[in-house]
Design an enzyme around this catalytic site. Structure first.
Site, PDB file in Angstrom:
ATOM      1  N   TRP A  98      58.639  -4.059  17.579  1.00  0.00           N
ATOM      2  CA  TRP A  98      58.103  -3.605  16.299  1.00  0.00           C
ATOM      3  C   TRP A  98      57.083  -4.562  15.708  1.00  0.00           C
ATOM      4  CZ3 TRP A  98      59.104   1.219  14.977  1.00  0.00           C
ATOM      5  CH2 TRP A  98      60.220   1.835  15.541  1.00  0.00           C
ATOM      6  N   ASP A 114      44.800  -1.960  10.838  1.00  0.00           N
ATOM      7  CA  ASP A 114      45.625  -0.762  10.758  1.00  0.00           C
ATOM      8  C   ASP A 114      45.061   0.053   9.609  1.00  0.00           C
ATOM      9  OD1 ASP A 114      47.178  -1.787  12.785  1.00  0.00           O
ATOM     10  OD2 ASP A 114      48.736  -2.540  11.449  1.00  0.00           O
ATOM     11  N   GLU A 165      50.900   2.860  18.384  1.00  0.00           N
ATOM     12  CA  GLU A 165      50.331   2.627  17.054  1.00  0.00           C
ATOM     13  C   GLU A 165      48.977   3.320  16.945  1.00  0.00           C
ATOM     14  OE1 GLU A 165      50.108  -1.560  16.240  1.00  0.00           O
ATOM     15  OE2 GLU A 165      52.286  -1.741  16.070  1.00  0.00           O
TER      16      GLU A 165
END
Length: 190
Positions: A98, A114, A165
């Site tokens: 993670w 991100d 992701e």
């Protein structure tokens, strides 16, 4: 088109390629508190404007991160697993699924961000759900290479990268981004 930038857009940082200890990006603020390497920042600002012009209000939720910050995030995750009853070795293995262990995150380079849309945050409060179902994701996938970014960890490459992701974008420059996007390779393959 030839890559003539001379810029090291292709630095590889992952669990087997640690960031060099002396690596220091020249940072510039992109949005709010989020910073990227100076060259990536200019392209990121253009990308955010292009998305906005297309009707998508994109928001950074992570960008440059120090190795010390990664250590803090990783240790927090390890401690969550230990508190849940895992032994330390297993907790570290699970946490690494993670949170990238310190020194192994692309965020250390200042070339990674991100990015999600405000409508995504309207549905979810974290980065674990259905990002690829949103129209903003589809626009980003189709257009990010025009701005020098690639979708670094697409779901379809999970077995190869170890990460799922679809919100993680990596600056590699327009030349490499187009070649990577058109070939459907991920960075290690390229």
């Amino acid at each position: 088109e030839e890559n003539i930038s001379g810029y090291d857009e292709l630095i590889l940082v992952n669990p087997t390629h640690f960031i060099p200890e002396d690596y220091e990006p020249e940072l510039e603020t992109v949005q709010g508190k989020y910073k990227l390497d100076k060259k990536a920042a200019a392209s990121a600002k253009e990308l955010l404007k292009g998305a906005k012009d297309a009707g998508f209000d994109m928001q950074l939720c992570s960008a440059y991160r120090t190795v010390a910050k990664s250590a803090e995030l990783y240790e927090r995750k390890v401690n969550q697993y230990i508190s849940a009853g895992y032994d330390e070795a297993t907790a570290k293995t699970e946490a690494a699924k993670w949170v990238a262990p310190p020194g192994t995150s692309e965020h250390h380079t200042g070339l990674a961000m991100d990015l999600v849309s405000s409508d995504y945050w309207g549905y979810y409060s974290d980065l674990e759900h259905d990002y690829d179902k949103f129209d903003s994701f589809k626009w980003m996938y189709e257009h990010c290479a025009e701005y020098g970014f690639i979708q670094r960890y697409p779901t379809r490459k999970y077995l190869l990268t170890g990460w799922d992701e679809p919100w993680h974008y990596r600056f590699v420059g327009r030349y490499h981004a187009k070649k990577i996007h058109d070939s459907s390779l991920f960075l290690e393959e390229y």
